[in-house]
Design an enzyme around this catalytic site. Structure first.
Site, PDB file in Angstrom:
ATOM      1  N   LYS A  10       0.771  -1.090   0.198  1.00 61.58           N
ATOM      2  CA  LYS A  10       0.049  -0.084   0.035  1.00 61.58           C
ATOM      3  C   LYS A  10       0.796   1.331   0.111  1.00 61.58           C
ATOM      4  O   LYS A  10       0.441   2.064  -0.770  1.00 61.58           O
ATOM      5  CB  LYS A  10      -1.135  -0.067   1.207  1.00 61.58           C
ATOM      6  CG  LYS A  10      -2.158  -0.970   1.216  1.00 61.58           C
ATOM      7  CD  LYS A  10      -3.061  -0.544   2.271  1.00 61.58           C
ATOM      8  CE  LYS A  10      -4.339  -1.297   2.062  1.00 61.58           C
ATOM      9  NZ  LYS A  10      -5.399  -1.019   2.907  1.00 61.58           N
TER      10      LYS A  10
ATOM     11  N   LYS B  95      -4.798  -9.345  -7.135  1.00 61.42           N
ATOM     12  CA  LYS B  95      -6.222  -9.641  -6.087  1.00 61.42           C
ATOM     13  C   LYS B  95      -7.360  -8.714  -6.785  1.00 61.42           C
ATOM     14  O   LYS B  95      -6.872  -7.294  -6.961  1.00 61.42           O
ATOM     15  CB  LYS B  95      -5.574  -9.041  -4.938  1.00 61.42           C
ATOM     16  CG  LYS B  95      -6.707  -9.579  -3.847  1.00 61.42           C
ATOM     17  CD  LYS B  95      -6.425  -9.146  -2.291  1.00 61.42           C
ATOM     18  CE  LYS B  95      -6.623  -7.659  -2.109  1.00 61.42           C
ATOM     19  NZ  LYS B  95      -6.655  -7.148  -0.656  1.00 61.42           N
TER      20      LYS B  95
ATOM     21  N   LYS C  46     -11.470  -3.386  -4.034  1.00 59.00           N
ATOM     22  CA  LYS C  46     -12.200  -2.248  -4.333  1.00 59.00           C
ATOM     23  C   LYS C  46     -11.432  -1.006  -4.538  1.00 59.00           C
ATOM     24  O   LYS C  46     -12.109  -0.075  -4.960  1.00 59.00           O
ATOM     25  CB  LYS C  46     -13.011  -2.331  -2.989  1.00 59.00           C
ATOM     26  CG  LYS C  46     -12.277  -1.876  -1.764  1.00 59.00           C
ATOM     27  CD  LYS C  46     -13.416  -2.038  -0.380  1.00 59.00           C
ATOM     28  CE  LYS C  46     -13.050  -2.755   0.676  1.00 59.00           C
ATOM     29  NZ  LYS C  46     -13.979  -3.289   1.601  1.00 59.00           N
TER      30      LYS C  46
HETATM   31  P1  AMP Z   1     -11.132  -5.451   3.062  1.00 64.55           P
HETATM   32  O1  AMP Z   1     -11.701  -5.044   1.909  1.00 64.55           O
HETATM   33  O2  AMP Z   1      -9.524  -5.284   2.890  1.00 64.55           O
HETATM   34  O3  AMP Z   1     -11.301  -5.072   4.476  1.00 64.55           O
HETATM   35  O4  AMP Z   1     -11.093  -7.119   3.297  1.00 64.55           O
HETATM   36  C1  AMP Z   1     -12.236  -7.663   3.751  1.00 64.55           C
HETATM   37  C2  AMP Z   1     -12.258  -9.114   3.918  1.00 64.55           C
HETATM   38  O5  AMP Z   1     -12.527  -9.519   2.758  1.00 64.55           O
HETATM   39  C3  AMP Z   1     -10.904  -9.611   4.429  1.00 64.55           C
HETATM   40  O6  AMP Z   1     -11.208 -10.992   5.074  1.00 64.55           O
HETATM   41  C4  AMP Z   1     -10.358 -10.146   2.950  1.00 64.55           C
HETATM   42  O7  AMP Z   1      -9.279 -10.949   3.144  1.00 64.55           O
HETATM   43  C5  AMP Z   1     -11.331 -10.451   2.236  1.00 64.55           C
HETATM   44  N1  AMP Z   1     -11.142 -10.130   0.790  1.00 64.55           N
HETATM   45  C6  AMP Z   1     -10.767  -8.886   0.247  1.00 64.55           C
HETATM   46  N2  AMP Z   1     -10.635  -9.198  -1.215  1.00 64.55           N
HETATM   47  C7  AMP Z   1     -10.585 -10.374  -1.143  1.00 64.55           C
HETATM   48  C8  AMP Z   1     -10.282 -11.048  -2.477  1.00 64.55           C
HETATM   49  N3  AMP Z   1      -9.975 -10.502  -3.810  1.00 64.55           N
HETATM   50  N4  AMP Z   1     -10.557 -12.600  -2.327  1.00 64.55           N
HETATM   51  C9  AMP Z   1     -10.787 -13.157  -1.445  1.00 64.55           C
HETATM   52  N5  AMP Z   1     -10.988 -12.413  -0.048  1.00 64.55           N
HETATM   53  C10 AMP Z   1     -10.843 -11.060  -0.225  1.00 64.55           C
END
Ligand code: AMP
Ligand code: TRP
Length: 350
Positions: A126, A209, A212
């Protein structure tokens, strides 16, 4: 990590409790749904005690417009409920309403070592070349995440693959705290990273990956996308010219194809082997429309329900407030004990 850790801890004294969080830093994606939300619902339905949090304090480690943050937090809550989280059976709240997170986060800033934090790959990704100019909060982020979990003595944390290193750090912090103060106070957390889609990849690049924060909206499916948009994005997803192989091995050097197979498997509730058995030899001209139909069938009801819930923001705020009261009732006594263990005087008459 680098600090010597001695006594292996046991979790025998701790009751099974699940905690997980999602940042309201943008709209949720198919990656969040398959890697996290869908599995949060499964855990709730297995009857385990579940606590789920919209981590707004994590979100502000990078700039968030205040009005958008409020909107995204409500939208996140709507996504949880639309996906099947029942606010009566699970605790659902936003992090900043329970001050125990920030308080324990500070204490963990004083337990975690600079060397541990500097090895966090998510921070390095990041911050990139900009590491002098990112917030101090972004660096400390994983210590706050440890506080989120340990303020509840949670024993299990369902997450996607990208959070594995942060959960190892959470274990290191718990063990160091216990050792430093000679207590057996914090449990050693177990990560739950399971299913066919622990790492959903970008639709434009199978080595990145799905996120968002990706500048290209074509790279992801948002939980707010309508049926038409979902279909178009899947049909346009990057692939290679080969048909699907007849074994999983055959997907080894085909990241885009493997990603679509994994997404299909996770949406259908099958294994990737099963999907390959069903579609062996199929061209993408056949597989993509099947995947698009499946994705629409699974996601459309969630989107519709989210839109309905978003019409009543006051009701969402009420649910978050009630969840925060229940969360506070668990976390407050735990964090009060932490102050005591650390040697801070607590003499106010409340
Ligand atoms: P975040 O959006 O970074 O707060 O992620 C929230 C949850 O979603 C966490 O458990 C991440 O590991 C999961 N997550 C986010 N992006 C992915 C992705 N591309 N594939 C699988 N899990 C994801
Ligand atoms: N760091 C997680 C992410 O970006 C979000 C998060 C914050 C979290 N606190 C947590 C996940 C506690 C699980 C448990 O995805």
């Amino acid at each position: 990590m680098s600090e010597p850790v001695q006594t292996p801890q046991t979790n025998a004294a701790f009751r099974p409790r699940i905690f997980s969080g999602i940042q309201p830093s943008g709209g949720l994606t198919l990656g969040n749904y398959l890697g996290a939300l869908k599995r949060f619902v499964e855990k709730q339905d297995e009857g385990i005690e579940t606590i789920y949090c919209l981590v707004d304090m994590h979100a502000i480690t990078v700039w968030q417009d205040p009005d958008k943050l409020r909107q995204q937090t409500r939208e996140g809550a709507a996504a949880f409920i639309a996906a099947g989280i029942d606010p009566a059976r699970s605790i659902l709240f936003n992090q900043s309403q329970v001050t125990a997170h920030a308080e324990l986060g500070w204490i963990f800033n004083c337990v975690a070592r600079m060397g541990w934090m500097s090895r966090m790959t998510q921070f390095k990704d990041k911050a990139g070349k900009n590491s002098e100019n990112v917030s101090l909060g972004l660096f400390a982020y994983p210590a706050l995440m440890a506080a989120d979990i340990l303020a509840y003595h949670a024993t299990m944390v369902p997450v996607g693959e990208d959070q594995k290193q942060h959960l190892e750090l959470t274990r290191d912090i718990a063990i160091k705290f216990n050792n430093d103060f000679g207590v057996d106070f914090f449990p050693v957390v177990k990560p739950i990273i399971e299913g066919a889609a622990t790492r959903v990849m970008s639709l434009r690049d199978g080595t990145k990956k799905m996120s968002k924060s990706d500048p290209s909206d074509q790279s992801r499916i948002n939980l707010t996308d309508d049926a038409d948009t979902i279909s178009k994005k899947i049909r346009k997803a990057k692939t290679d010219p080969e048909p699907l192989p007849d074994t999983l091995e055959g997907l080894k050097d085909r990241p885009e194809a493997r990603n679509l197979v994994n997404i299909y498997a996770a949406l259908a509730g099958h294994s990737a082997e099963q999907v390959i058995a069903d579609f062996a030899g199929a061209q993408f001209g056949t597989f993509k429309p099947a995947l698009a139909d499946l994705a629409v069938a699974k996601l459309e009801p969630i989107t519709t329900e989210m839109n309905r819930l978003m019409k009543d923001p006051a009701e969402i705020d009420r649910i978050l407030g009630e969840g925060a009261d229940r969360a506070e009732a668990i976390a407050r006594p735990i964090v009060d004990q932490v102050y005591d263990i650390v040697g801070m005087i607590r003499s106010r008459r409340r």
